[in-house]
Design an enzyme around this catalytic site. Sequence first.
Site, short mmCIF file in Angstrom:
data_model
loop_
_atom_site.label_atom_id
_atom_site.label_comp_id
_atom_site.label_asym_id
_atom_site.label_seq_id
_atom_site.Cartn_x
_atom_site.Cartn_y
_atom_site.Cartn_z
CG HIS A 97 -4.45 -10.13 -2.72
ND1 HIS A 97 -5.47 -10.16 -1.80
CD2 HIS A 97 -3.53 -9.26 -2.22
CE1 HIS A 97 -5.18 -9.36 -0.79
NE2 HIS A 97 -4.02 -8.81 -1.02
N GLY A 139 -0.43 -5.29 -5.27
CA GLY A 139 0.76 -4.90 -4.52
C GLY A 139 0.94 -5.80 -3.31
N GLY A 174 -0.45 -4.97 2.88
CA GLY A 174 -0.22 -3.85 3.77
C GLY A 174 0.32 -2.60 3.10
CB ILE A 175 1.60 -1.86 -0.27
CG1 ILE A 175 2.66 -0.84 -0.72
CG2 ILE A 175 0.50 -2.02 -1.32
CD1 ILE A 175 3.53 -1.31 -1.85
CE LYS A 212 -3.38 -5.35 -2.17
NZ LYS A 212 -2.30 -5.43 -1.14
CB SER A 213 -8.12 -1.62 1.30
OG SER A 213 -8.13 -3.00 0.94
CG ASP A 262 -8.95 -9.59 0.49
OD1 ASP A 262 -7.71 -9.38 0.56
OD2 ASP A 262 -9.49 -10.62 0.93
NE ARG A 299 12.62 9.87 -13.52
CZ ARG A 299 13.44 10.81 -13.04
NH1 ARG A 299 14.72 10.54 -12.84
NH2 ARG A 299 12.97 12.03 -12.81
#
Length: 311
Positions: free
Chosen positions: A138, A153, A156-157, A159-160, A177, A243
């Site tokens: 995915h 990820g 809903g974060i 990606k697309s 997807d 970091r």
Amino acid sequence: MSVKVKDLLEKVKVDLIYGDDQLLEKVIRTADISRPGLEMTGYFDYYSPERIQIIGMKEWSYLNAMTSHNRYQVLRKMFQPETPVIIVARGLDIQQEMLQAAKEKGIAILRSYTATSRLSGEISSYLDSRLAERTSVHGVLMDIYGMGVLIQGDSGIGKSETGLELVKRGHRIVADDRVDVYAKDEMTLWGEPAEILRHLLEIRGVGIIDVMSLYGASAVKDSSPVQIAVYLENYTTGKVFDRLGNGAEEIEIAGVRIPRIRIPVKTGRNISVVIEAAAMNYRAKEMGFDATKIFEERLTQLINKNEVAND
């Protein structure tokens, strides 16, 4: 995945000498290729008739030195119903006995004007990629500055949406997807879209868009190596992220390990720009330019300088 003789006819520079639609539908089940040598002398103990049989200059010359009867008997034994196709290299003439044996056993004959070794390499490379076992992951696969970047990820974060922003910035999308990946060799991972999703991108609230229609052919790519993975995570207080860039992390897909970078997502961060920088930084490291090492060296020099000054 499966490959038919007609696929080979379309993808490799070969001409059809003999064969109908039915013979071109034969399935090629192995990427192994055979150049029959000992078989022509009558030794068939370890012969693999299910492989593509390539006739090069050496094989052709040996056959030519035989009598017509012996040539026909050898070819008739060599050509079996499970043999997918016979390919004659270097534009060599098709011997009448070869054509007769192929017709009897129901095998198509193709001819190429390419050198035998090069032809064998091209066919092997094509079959290895098509017959390799696929693993679906995915995410969104992008081509960024020639680097294959797999964006993953939580659902809903964004990606697309990030992929769409990268397309607008001039990069190319390979898959959204669902990404079908396979090991091209022990060190190289390759990715491509599911056929039903090719050139399509799903944006919540908008729906499915055709990237090629909206942004042109330069915005899409049919396949790409997968060289680095980027994992998008929701930024939460107290969560520690790398970091300095010295926290090496890897993931394994289809038996191949690739580096992975975790990027925190929060309001105000331009994730597409960060991913661009991550891709360029990875390429720089591959070329021997490591900003983290430069910083560490400068830090060590500064500490040593301060120690000397304090003495």
